[in-house]
Each structure stands twice: as C-alpha cells, then as structure tokens.
Write a protein that holds these residues in place. Structure first.
Motif, PDB file in Angstrom:
ATOM      1  N   GLU A   1      -6.500  -6.896  -0.661  1.00  0.00           N
ATOM      2  CA  GLU A   1      -5.314  -6.706  -0.129  1.00  0.00           C
ATOM      3  C   GLU A   1      -4.169  -7.445  -0.434  1.00  0.00           C
ATOM      4  OE1 GLU A   1      -5.945  -6.393   4.151  1.00  0.00           O
ATOM      5  OE2 GLU A   1      -6.572  -4.270   4.027  1.00  0.00           O
ATOM      6  N   SER A   2      -4.487  -8.721  -1.059  1.00  0.00           N
ATOM      7  CA  SER A   2      -3.536  -9.460  -1.572  1.00  0.00           C
ATOM      8  C   SER A   2      -3.114  -9.173  -2.824  1.00  0.00           C
ATOM      9  CB  SER A   2      -4.142 -11.077  -1.433  1.00  0.00           C
ATOM     10  OG  SER A   2      -4.784 -11.027  -2.440  1.00  0.00           O
ATOM     11  N   LEU A   3      -3.561  -8.205  -3.560  1.00  0.00           N
ATOM     12  CA  LEU A   3      -3.158  -7.866  -4.982  1.00  0.00           C
ATOM     13  C   LEU A   3      -1.985  -6.896  -4.957  1.00  0.00           C
ATOM     14  CD1 LEU A   3      -6.778  -7.019  -6.579  1.00  0.00           C
ATOM     15  CD2 LEU A   3      -5.345  -9.377  -6.639  1.00  0.00           C
ATOM     16  N   SER A   4      -1.359  -7.203  -6.047  1.00  0.00           N
ATOM     17  CA  SER A   4      -0.205  -6.329  -6.180  1.00  0.00           C
ATOM     18  C   SER A   4      -0.485  -5.064  -6.770  1.00  0.00           C
ATOM     19  CB  SER A   4       0.880  -6.746  -7.254  1.00  0.00           C
ATOM     20  OG  SER A   4       0.037  -6.999  -8.547  1.00  0.00           O
ATOM     21  N   GLN A   5       0.067  -4.023  -7.000  1.00  0.00           N
ATOM     22  CA  GLN A   5      -0.424  -2.700  -7.389  1.00  0.00           C
ATOM     23  C   GLN A   5      -0.729  -2.786  -8.828  1.00  0.00           C
ATOM     24  OE1 GLN A   5      -1.059   0.155  -5.874  1.00  0.00           O
ATOM     25  NE2 GLN A   5      -0.627  -0.877  -3.734  1.00  0.00           N
ATOM     26  N   GLU A   6      -0.155  -3.349  -9.490  1.00  0.00           N
ATOM     27  CA  GLU A   6      -0.235  -3.556 -11.017  1.00  0.00           C
ATOM     28  C   GLU A   6      -1.794  -4.531 -11.084  1.00  0.00           C
ATOM     29  OE1 GLU A   6      -0.420  -3.628 -15.032  1.00  0.00           O
ATOM     30  OE2 GLU A   6       1.034  -2.531 -13.574  1.00  0.00           O
ATOM     31  N   HIS A   7      -1.910  -5.482 -10.402  1.00  0.00           N
ATOM     32  CA  HIS A   7      -3.339  -6.119 -10.261  1.00  0.00           C
ATOM     33  C   HIS A   7      -4.110  -5.426  -9.957  1.00  0.00           C
ATOM     34  CE1 HIS A   7      -1.234 -10.548 -10.361  1.00  0.00           C
ATOM     35  NE2 HIS A   7      -1.366 -10.100 -11.597  1.00  0.00           N
ATOM     36  N   LEU A   8      -3.935  -4.659  -8.757  1.00  0.00           N
ATOM     37  CA  LEU A   8      -5.178  -3.645  -8.149  1.00  0.00           C
ATOM     38  C   LEU A   8      -5.749  -2.583  -9.284  1.00  0.00           C
ATOM     39  CD1 LEU A   8      -6.515  -3.236  -5.717  1.00  0.00           C
ATOM     40  CD2 LEU A   8      -4.929  -1.430  -5.051  1.00  0.00           C
ATOM     41  N   LYS A   9      -4.454  -1.879 -10.065  1.00  0.00           N
ATOM     42  CA  LYS A   9      -4.994  -1.327 -11.021  1.00  0.00           C
ATOM     43  C   LYS A   9      -5.779  -1.921 -12.120  1.00  0.00           C
ATOM     44  CE  LYS A   9      -2.581   1.844 -14.469  1.00  0.00           C
ATOM     45  NZ  LYS A   9      -1.238   2.444 -15.163  1.00  0.00           N
TER      46      LYS A   9
END
Length: 821
Positions: free
Chosen positions: A27-35
């Motif tokens: 949940e601490s990840l940004s959308q770019e990092h999550l992708k």
C-alpha cells in the motif's frame, strides 16, 4: 500428527502478521511502482511456478496480498515480495519490509525457507550423512568406493516364450549394470508413455538391495538422478520403523531426516508428486490389518509404523508420491498385491566380471587378489554363489585367513551354509585355546537370541536382552552384533543387531541343532519352523535353507567340533518326514496339465506361491549336499512341476543336482519356464546360421561344441548320471532349439528315462531327423514319446513311422502319425 493448540494459535499469529506486513509494504507503493512490481512478480518463479498474469494484471495492493498468500503461503510470500521489490528497484521498501519482519517475526529459520532454498540445503545434508557407509567389520568407507555395480533386470527382461533359447538374441532383454542410467530407467516411461509411481526392487538376502537403495539416495542428492522430477527423497528402513516403540506420523518421519528437524513440511507435502520415498525391506511388514481398520490417509496422523508404511504402499497416503520399495523375492505376489501397479525389477547380483572387480577391491595387493580369485573360480559352485555381494564378502574374508594359514576354502565349500559355517568357525579357531569353552557357550547363547528375535519379528535387541544371556561386552557381541545409538526422550537408547540379517537367520537355524544339557530347543520347534503359515514360511525361508544345509553329516560333525556340543539326529529325521509329507499334501489330480488362470487377486497370490514353493524346496535339498537324503526326501514328491518360473543360472545348478540324486520313478515337468537375462555380453551370431550349424547334420564334434552353449546343459547331463532315477520328463516350451538338441543327445545315455513329452515344443525337420536317429540307438530306453500338438512336416511324419517300424515297443503319440500323407 495434530498440532497442539498453542502451536496453532502461534501459526495463526504469524500468518496474520505476515499479511499485515505485506499489506503495509504494497500500500506504500505509488501506482508506477505497483505496476512495475506486478510485471516483475509475473516472472518471479518459486519452485518452477509463478502466479498467472491474468490474476496479476490490474490487481490493486489488497488483491496482490491475497494472491501472494494463496499462492505461496503467508511467510514464504514475504520472501517473494522482498526479492521482487529488489528486482523492481524499489529497494527502500524491500529493506523496510526486511526490518519489519525481523522485529515482528524474528530471523527467518530454515523451516521458513522457501522450498527451492531448502531443497539445496537438504541435498547437502544428505550428501554429508550418506557419503560413507559402514563395512561389515564396522569400518566406514566412502559409498562411491564401497559400491560395486550390480546387475538389475526390469520386469519382462526374460520373456517366457523362447527364453530357454540363447539369451543374447535381444540386447534389450539383458540385465543392466546399476549405474546412473539404469537407476534413471527404473522410473522410465513404459510402452504407453506412462511413468510408474511405484518400483519394486527384489532380490535374495545379501544381494545388495539396501546398498543400491542408499546409492540411489546419494546419487539423487548429487544431482545425478531424477533431475527435474524429484525435489526431495527420504530413506525409510522398514524394520527399524516396525520395531520403533509408540506411534509416528509421516510428517514426523520426514522431519527426522532433516537437519535440526526443521523443514517446510507442509509445503513439501503439498507437492507430493515431487517426493520420493525409499522403503527398504518392505517384506518385513506384517499381514494387512483387519478390514475394519481405517487406512492411514493423513501425513500428520500419529499411527503405528506398519500402518504408515502400508498407507504409503497402498497409495492412501500421498497417492501422487513416488515409491522405491526393496524386498526379498520370497512370495513376491503377497507384497505386490499391497502395491499399486508396481514396476518390478530384480537385483541379479554380480556378473563374473563384477566378482573379479570386487576381489580386487577387497584385496589391495594385485597378486593376492588374483590368487584368491583363481582359487574360488576353480570351484564352479562356490564361484556361482559369489553373485551375492554379502556371500562374496564372507568368502573374501575367510580366504584372507585361509591363505595366511595355507588352507583352501574353495575345496570345502559348495553351499551358502558351508560358507557361513566356515566364516564362524574361522573366528572360533582364532580364539586362544583357554577361551574356547567360554566362546562356544557365548555362541550358543547368541543362537538362542537369534531364534527368539526371528520368531518374534525382531532384529533389534536392547541391552537388557544381552545382559539376560550374559552377552553384553563379550567377544561374540563385538564380532557379530553391531551397536547403534538412537537419541531418546530422556537419554540415548542403545540397541544391537546382527551385522547382517542373514547372520541372524543362520544362527537361528543353528539353534535347532544345538544340545546343551537340556537347553536344546524342543523337538516341536523344528515343526513350528517348517509347518508355519504361509506368511511365516516366507519370513523364515532363508532360515529353513540354512537348517537343511546344517543337516549334512559332515556339517553336523563340524558343528559338534566347533561348538562343543552334541547334535541330535532326530532333527534330521523330523525334517526328512516333513519333506515327504509335502508330496501327500500337494498331490495334483492325475492328468492335470495346465492351471486355469485365477479369477481373483487372492487366488493369484496363492497360485504364485505354489509355483515358487517347489523351487524353494529344491534349494533346501541342494543345501544338504547329501545325495542319499535328497533321494529319500524326493520319494514323497514323485512329480516335480516348475511352471512359469524364470530360472537363474543358480536355479539350474540346484535343479540339476536334485535331478542327479532323484529316486527311480521321478517325474519332472518344465512348463512355460524362462531363463534369467544373460550376465555377460557375447558376440552376436545370426540365429539361422547358429541353428543350421547345430541341427543341419554337422559333425559330431561341432555339434557337441555348439550344444555346450545351452544354459540347460547341466540339467541334461544330470539325466545321464547312473544315480539319476528320472523316468518322465515334460517340456512344454515352444522354442528350445539348442537345449532340445542336447536333450535328444542325452536320450541314448539315460538308463532311467522312459517317457518324454514334447507336445508343446517346436520341432523343425532337422531336429526330428536327429531325434529319429537317436531313438533307434540301442542305448535309448524311451518307451513313450508324446508329440500331440507338434506341427510336423510330411518328411518328419514319414521318419517317425520308420522309427515305429524299427522299434514297435516305442509308443509315439501324434494325431497324424497313423494316417497317410
């Protein structure tokens, strides 16, 4: 093995904590990092598996947590996530996850390692634990140095049809040496492309089954076997598990073999198809439990050792796991009925070349090895016995002593019993004269211990057992018993067992002959040994053979001399009466030629036991090496019938000896028998040329040279012995070309044979021509010749009619013989 409540609550706490840590990290990840994390996770393989992309694409943090936990498990998912974060170059979150895990869950133990990580650690542990094996004299040697390749034949290596012909016609039917390729082939695909899940490795006592099984485990750990098919292999010694006090679970047995008893057991068991269990000595298992006993299905269930092993063998426990089962070849049908579609293979022992290699390994000096090898090879029978590795070790051990003393073992030992007795006597002879009576007394007590254990299905003895017989700390204990220390709950448990199971069986047989001031076993003990139920007889088969071997008059005198006791003749008479009684109990209806195929599994097992029984009885008689005793015993068995038996070279030696000694009026039937695969490669020769050379009217010298190649030569030679009383012979075998030629040649030299049945054989014209020539010789005493089902040419029929005219007293039976062409 049900987990205690505190363990379960602890496991639930750790799982909840792992979920919380995963959720916080993702949940601490940004959308770019999550992708980026999702794409790297797609390629993150664990034990060859990864989460399908369809379940990852578009998943948010909470969905990814669920997928990770469901696919890998709570704590392994933490490892996968941390590694994936590092690969996605999100190192700060990966490092924070590592620190949080350390604070909340503590350091990752080996039990929390992923399966792939633990697999490497376990292989290294197996290599370390099994790098060395103990010699019979308790000296440890490297397994690669100790192991001598054996011959192993898969089921079907010797076909029934035509197997009594030359064994080198089909290279694929040979027994293969037990190298890596052969071990891999045990679980190879069959003709339909299916791999067996169970392999049954059979062979007689001392043939090397346990050593082969341990070598398979070691080679697997070294990465040489079952690559990409087996992740974990476990060695389960059946006898030790059966004698283990209390209950156990399969999961517990697995942990026992793991370093520190820590392993991701549940993850291992979840992929049972990647597991191999080696069950060594499965013939020790007692008969199946009553029908109302529920089979073991849960690997964590605490149960008796026999029930856990039966669950594995019957596939009610981990049905997808692979099994390698070793067992003695006594009554194989009873064991096979407890296995699911087993691929059977037989350990055939040493080839002649392997024997020579073994002698050179045992005797370090080249000249000494050659001298010992030549002295044994001069005795054909003793040399044949050395196909069993343990017998080979005994022979070499005694030879070393005999060569030092200038004596010759090869001229005195013709049977397994005599080799074992010679071995024991050699140690007695080395004891100081003053210690003689004490050592003899200790040996008699050792015999009693062996018999008590054998009848009670015990191979391990506690210290109190030795103290009761005053054997603890004795020289005999150090010579013949090996000490084993097992970690117990409160203290180390010490047990003793014979240096080899076959020695326990030898000493147990010897106990029936010893008489020590009323201490002798009751006379009915021999009857109990011989007249036990079918299961007990199979368990005591080798003991029974040893008992017969010890009844030899010369052996009995040796026992009296070496053991300082009087041997009762009554035992010998009891055994003789028992053999004669077998004929009355097993008399088949007159005229019975074939056995109908049994309908049920139980009938099949019983039928197979009957087929093996006659051969086992002949082995017992052979061990006596006393012609008069064999002749008397066979009077109670007027017909010997061997059906569907794959005869080894030793089988033929045994059969030939008994036929040489058989009484007048003896009958022999060989029905659909085969020969075991050849041990040595021979130069191939065109079959038609070979048949033409042996059957096409060649010179007598060339004919004799060719017929000597027949594996059954010794049997037909026995028929010509002056003491042989064989009067009737039936061979129902389709292709027997070379063997038939030698058989026909023996007709003119056999004074007792009056009836010959070749109804189910193939007789080409050259064979019939040779047969007719021999039938007209004055030395041929044949009175009836049955050719009922044989396909004969017009020329062969005419030749037989001419024989009938020349010898009107000879009855030749064939449906077309009375009609004209």
């Amino acid at each position: 093995m049900e987990q205690p409540e505190d363990f379960q609550s602890g496991a639930e706490f750790r799982a909840a904590t792992a979920r919380e840590l995963l959720q916080r990290a993702l949940e601490s990840l940004s959308q770019e990092h999550l992708k980026r994390f999702r794409h790297k996770l797609r390629d993150a393989q664990q034990d060859g598996r990864s989460i399908p992309w369809g379940r990852l694409q578009g998943a948010d943090a909470l969905n990814l947590v669920e997928e990770l936990i469901q696919f890998y498990g709570p704590e392994p998912a933490l490892d996968v996530t941390r590694k994936t974060l590092k690969r996605a170059d999100i190192r700060d979150v990966a490092e924070r996850l590592k620190e949080d895990r350390l604070k909340r869950l503590g350091p990752s133990s080996s039990s929390l390692l992923s399966v792939s990580e633990y697999k490497k650690k376990y292989r290294e542990h197996v290599l370390q634990q099994h790098a060395k094996v103990k010699e019979r004299n308790a000296r440890s040697v490297k397994i690669n140095k100790r192991f001598t390749k054996l011959l192993i034949a898969r089921e079907g290596a010797a076909s029934v049809d035509g197997a009594l012909g030359p064994a080198d016609e089909r290279e694929t039917q040979r027994a293969r040496r037990s190298d890596t390729h052969t071990f891999n082939r045990l679980f190879g695909r069959d003709g339909e492309g299916q791999r067996p899940l169970t392999v049954l490795l059979q062979g007689p006592a001392g043939i090397g089954k346990t050593m082969a099984a341990k070598k398979i485990l070691y080679d697997w750990a070294a990465g040489k076997l079952y690559h990409g098919q087996v992740d974990f292999a476990f060695f389960l010694p059946c006898r030790e598990l059966l004698e283990r006090p209390g209950t156990c679970s399969l999961a517990g047995l697995i942990l026992d073999q793991c370093p520190g008893r820590s392993a991701p057991v549940r993850l291992l068991l979840a992929r049972a198809e990647r597991l191999l269990f080696i069950l060594d000595g499965a013939d020790e298992l007692p008969p199946p439990a009553p029908a109302d006993a529920a089979p073991c299905t849960d690997p964590f269930e605490e149960a008796e050792g026999a029930r856990v092993l039966s669950g594995l063998m019957g596939k009610t426990l981990l049905p997808g796991a692979r099994l390698l089962v070793t067992a003695r070849a006594t009554a194989p049908g009873r064991l096979q009925s407890r296995l699911c579609s087993p691929q059977c293979a037989e350990v055939c022992g040493f080839s002649d070349k392997d024997k020579k290699k073994y002698f050179h390994k045992f005797f370090r000096e080249e000249w000494l090895a050659e001298q010992a090898y030549r002295s044994v090879k001069e005795n054909e029978t003793l040399f044949a016995l050395c196909f069993v590795p343990f017998v080979c070790w005994i022979v070499c051990t005694v030879l070393r002593q005999q060569l030092d003393l200038g004596q010759d073992l090869s001229r005195t030992s013709k049977t397994t019993t005599s080799v074992y007795l010679f071995f024991v006597a050699s140690f007695l002879s080395s004891a100081p004269a003053a210690d003689g009576p004490q050592v003899q007394g200790e040996l008699r007590k050792l015999c009693r211990l062996a018999r008590e254990g054998l009848l009670g299905h015990r191979a391990q003895f506690a210290e109190k057992d030795l103290e009761r017989l005053q054997l603890r700390g004795s020289k005999i204990q150090r010579l013949f018993l090996s000490k084993k220390e097992l970690p117990g709950v409160l203290e180390t448990e010490v047990t003793y067992q014979f240096m080899d199971q076959s020695f326990q069986e030898f000493f147990a047989a010897l106990s029936y002959l010893l008489d020590d001031k009323g201490d002798r076993a009751p006379a009915d003990s021999v009857g109990a040994l011989l007249r036990g139920n079918a299961e007990l007889r199979g368990h005591l088969a080798l003991t029974t053979r040893f008992l017969f071997g010890l009844l030899n008059t010369e052996r009995m005198r040796d026992v009296e001399r070496h053991f300082g006791c009087v041997v009762s003749e009554r035992v010998k008479q009891d055994v003789l009466r028992w053999v004669q009684d077998q004929g009355h109990q097993r008399a088949a209806p007159e005229g019975t030629q074939e056995t109908e195929a049994p309908e049920g599994r139980e009938e099949l097992e019983e039928d197979e036991g009957e087929l093996n029984y006659v051969l086992e009885l002949l082995y017992c008689l052979y061990e006596t090496q006393e012609g008069a005793f064999v002749s008397q015993a066979l009077r109670g068995l007027p017909e010997l019938a061997l059906e569907r038996v794959c005869l080894s070279r030793m089988d033929v030696v045994v059969l030939s000896y008994c036929i040489r000694c058989c009484p007048e009026g003896q009958a022999l039937r060989l029905v659909s028998c085969g020969l075991a695969p050849a041990h040595e490669k021979k130069k191939k020769k065109n079959l038609m040329k070979r048949l033409h050379g042996s059957l096409g009217g060649s010179s007598s010298q060339a004919t004799m040279k060719k017929t000597q190649a027949s594996p059954l030569r010794s049997l037909f030679e026995a028929m010509t012995d002056q003491h042989c009383g064989l009067s009737s012979l039936t061979v129902q075998q389709p292709t027997l070309q070379e063997a038939l030629h030698y058989l026909i040649g023996a007709l003119s030299q056999s004074s007792a044979l009056t009836a010959l049945d070749l109804s189910d054989c193939q007789l080409p014209e050259p064979v019939v021509t040779y047969l007719c020539r021999v039938l007209q010789q004055s030395g041929c005493r044949l009175q009836t010749l049955s050719l009922t089902s044989v396909k004969l040419s017009a020329q062969s029929l005419q030749e037989l009619r001419e024989v009938k005219k020349a010898k009107p007293g000879l009855v030749i039976t064939h449906p077309l013989l009375e009609s004209h062409p």
